[in-house]
Design a protein around this motif. Sequence first.
Motif, short mmCIF file in Angstrom:
data_model
loop_
_atom_site.label_atom_id
_atom_site.label_comp_id
_atom_site.label_asym_id
_atom_site.label_seq_id
_atom_site.Cartn_x
_atom_site.Cartn_y
_atom_site.Cartn_z
N THR A 26 -9.93 -15.24 9.67
CA THR A 26 -9.85 -15.16 11.15
C THR A 26 -8.98 -14.01 11.61
N ASP A 27 -8.80 -12.97 10.78
CA ASP A 27 -8.19 -11.73 11.24
C ASP A 27 -9.25 -10.94 12.02
N ALA A 28 -8.84 -10.27 13.06
CA ALA A 28 -9.77 -9.50 13.87
C ALA A 28 -9.92 -8.09 13.32
N SER A 29 -10.48 -7.99 12.11
CA SER A 29 -10.56 -6.66 11.50
C SER A 29 -11.41 -6.67 10.23
N TYR A 30 -11.86 -5.47 9.89
CA TYR A 30 -12.27 -5.14 8.53
C TYR A 30 -11.11 -4.34 7.93
N LYS A 31 -10.78 -4.59 6.69
CA LYS A 31 -9.61 -3.94 6.09
C LYS A 31 -10.03 -3.00 4.97
N THR A 32 -9.57 -1.76 5.05
CA THR A 32 -9.73 -0.80 3.96
C THR A 32 -8.38 -0.62 3.30
N TYR A 33 -8.33 -0.84 2.00
CA TYR A 33 -7.07 -0.92 1.28
C TYR A 33 -7.22 -0.29 -0.10
N SER A 34 -6.10 -0.02 -0.73
CA SER A 34 -6.10 0.37 -2.13
C SER A 34 -5.27 -0.67 -2.86
N ARG A 35 -5.29 -0.66 -3.88
CA ARG A 35 -5.85 -0.52 -5.19
C ARG A 35 -7.02 -1.48 -5.34
N PRO A 36 -8.11 -1.04 -6.00
CA PRO A 36 -9.27 -1.93 -6.17
C PRO A 36 -8.90 -3.23 -6.85
N LEU A 37 -9.45 -4.33 -6.35
CA LEU A 37 -9.12 -5.64 -6.90
C LEU A 37 -9.69 -5.86 -8.30
N ALA A 38 -10.64 -5.03 -8.69
CA ALA A 38 -11.19 -5.15 -10.04
C ALA A 38 -10.18 -4.69 -11.09
N LEU A 39 -9.18 -3.93 -10.68
CA LEU A 39 -8.14 -3.49 -11.62
C LEU A 39 -7.13 -4.61 -11.83
N PRO A 40 -6.46 -4.62 -12.97
CA PRO A 40 -5.50 -5.71 -13.25
C PRO A 40 -4.34 -5.72 -12.25
N PHE A 41 -3.90 -6.91 -11.93
CA PHE A 41 -2.71 -7.09 -11.10
C PHE A 41 -1.99 -8.33 -11.56
N PRO A 42 -0.65 -8.38 -11.42
CA PRO A 42 0.19 -7.32 -10.83
C PRO A 42 0.30 -6.13 -11.76
N TYR A 43 0.73 -5.00 -11.19
CA TYR A 43 1.01 -3.80 -11.96
C TYR A 43 2.44 -3.37 -11.63
N ALA A 44 3.03 -2.60 -12.50
CA ALA A 44 4.44 -2.25 -12.34
C ALA A 44 4.61 -0.89 -11.68
N LEU A 45 5.47 -0.85 -10.67
CA LEU A 45 5.98 0.42 -10.16
C LEU A 45 7.28 0.70 -10.91
N ALA A 46 7.36 1.84 -11.58
CA ALA A 46 8.56 2.19 -12.34
C ALA A 46 9.67 2.64 -11.40
N ALA A 47 10.90 2.50 -11.84
CA ALA A 47 12.03 3.03 -11.07
C ALA A 47 11.84 4.52 -10.88
N GLY A 48 11.94 4.99 -9.63
CA GLY A 48 11.75 6.39 -9.32
C GLY A 48 10.31 6.78 -9.03
N GLU A 49 9.36 5.85 -9.20
CA GLU A 49 7.95 6.17 -8.95
C GLU A 49 7.68 6.21 -7.45
N ARG A 50 6.88 7.21 -7.06
CA ARG A 50 6.53 7.37 -5.65
C ARG A 50 5.09 6.93 -5.41
N VAL A 51 4.87 6.32 -4.25
CA VAL A 51 3.54 6.00 -3.76
C VAL A 51 3.30 6.88 -2.55
N VAL A 52 2.36 7.81 -2.68
CA VAL A 52 2.06 8.76 -1.60
C VAL A 52 0.58 8.62 -1.25
N GLN A 53 0.30 8.21 -0.04
CA GLN A 53 -1.07 8.04 0.42
C GLN A 53 -1.20 8.56 1.84
#
Length: 575
Positions: free
Chosen positions: A183-210
């Motif tokens: 019941t959210d009023a939206s279509y959502k476009t997101y990353s990371r594909p759900l077919a990939l394993p999760f959870p995944y680790a962000l390393a200390a010092g790793e940047r997420v740039v999108q």
Amino acid sequence: MTDLWNGEPAREWRSGPWSLELRDDELADISYHGRVVLRSVRAVVRDRNWDTAGLVVDRIDSSGIALTLHVHSTGLGSDLHGIVRAEVRGAGRLRVLADLESASEFETNRTGLVVLHPPTLAGSTLHVRHSDGTVVRSRFPAGISPHQPAFDIAGLSWTHDGLDVDVRFAGDVFEMEDQRNWTDASYKTYSRPLALPFPYALAAGERVVQSVDIAVSGTPAAVVDDPVTRIRLQEGPALPAIGVSASTAADPAPDFAALGGTVLVELDLATGNWRAALDRAAASGLPLDVRFVLADDDPAAIDHAVPALHGLSVARVTAFPPTGPARHVSDLDAIAALRHALTEAGIEAEVVGGARSHFTELNREHHRLPRGLDGIVFSSTPLFHSLSTAQLVESVGMQRVAAAQAVRLAGGLPVHIGPISLRPHFNDVATTPPPMPDHDDLRDGYGSALTDAVDARQAAPELAAWTVASAAAFAVPGVATLAYFEEWGPRGLRTADGATLPVFDAVAALAALAGEPGLRGDSPDGLVWALGARTAGGDIVLAANLDRRARTVEVELPGGESRTAELAPGTFTRL
């Protein structure tokens, strides 16, 4: 409207034809020449249980061409710092950038930008650009899509309301889901594909740039503003019965008079206090809507639990497995175990089935439901993905869409919607076991009382108007029951000491119309709703205004009679 309902006021940013509202950390209602192009863009940080860490805005830098949020995450073991920026890149072009760095290792299911598209795009032609450069023609789903309507997204383009929109994504591979499932009023476009394993680790010092680049051209279609909101009601089948959930709060229970036609109670057979929860629900004297959650480690628990229903008035009963492929969906095995237990105990009751959780699971997993059910069930919460009041208000229009689709899936069976609560009554996507009570009594409560399921807006006067609007949206022909909130406690119609909250009046007004021939209609904008009934004493109409401004509402009844009211923001009235 009260501060309790509205929270902090949104901040508007403008640059030429572009405008947006800054709602906490969300860049909302991104508009071009006053027309919403994207419902929102925001950076999210989600842990291994899909819980969302807070994103605190430390500083805001604003100019005529850019709006920059300096942010850090808080909670759930996250420690990310960085910026989220909206900047004009030329005529008709806007870029949203997120640059976040993790100070420590963090297990996440999703960290990055999320883009929400408005539901008004339903049925519109959509061109999807894939990561290899190919472009395919598709559509924004008209009906609620059970699964992702688009994968491997590098860009999306569409035409709507006179504007040509092109959106490009960088920094990861994106995909889309239909958030109307929740019941959210939206279509959502997101990353990371759900077919990939999760959870995944962000390393200390790793940047997420999108980044998300938005290009718009064209001239928006003209809009005619009518100072009067007009709703036409049509006569139809009886309105749904109104139920209430049993309180999950800690003892002691206050003295109160029962309200509604049924009490919904969820009994987790893996807990030691399910019998105490059943006794509390039965104390109302109303028929019970019983939802058993089966015990993985004790398959025979259902055989011992069902006899506890002897001597009680049971409106309906179902069972859900807590794990496995059919998790939280009453599949063939769960219903077979329930039916066997009922037969052995000599108890006759309607057996229903569906989803313990959201419409999402009913939409995706309805093929698992066995034949011969007496009805279909699912619960609903507007605050699964976001806790904003805007989300709460916008969800009402999507409740209409979900209810109509549920009725179609039910194929003529009655649909029972509940529990309906502000926040989820349990975490259906958790990857860790739920909290369990330490005692066999209710000194600490049970179920929702053991989770972070309380919302301060439960006490807000505006929740009464929201509830009337929600019932108007949900009450499509084929919906037999709506169960709102709990009898008392932090999630209730009353406080823990029994004092009624403003929402009590709304549920009481709806309960008074239950079973009467219904008068139903559409909302012209999702903000103003009306619902009525043809009673022996004449036609009764409830009208609700969820807008932040006063509205003049004209309701046309069958036969041509019209009734008009001036509705203050966040209120409902009887016409």
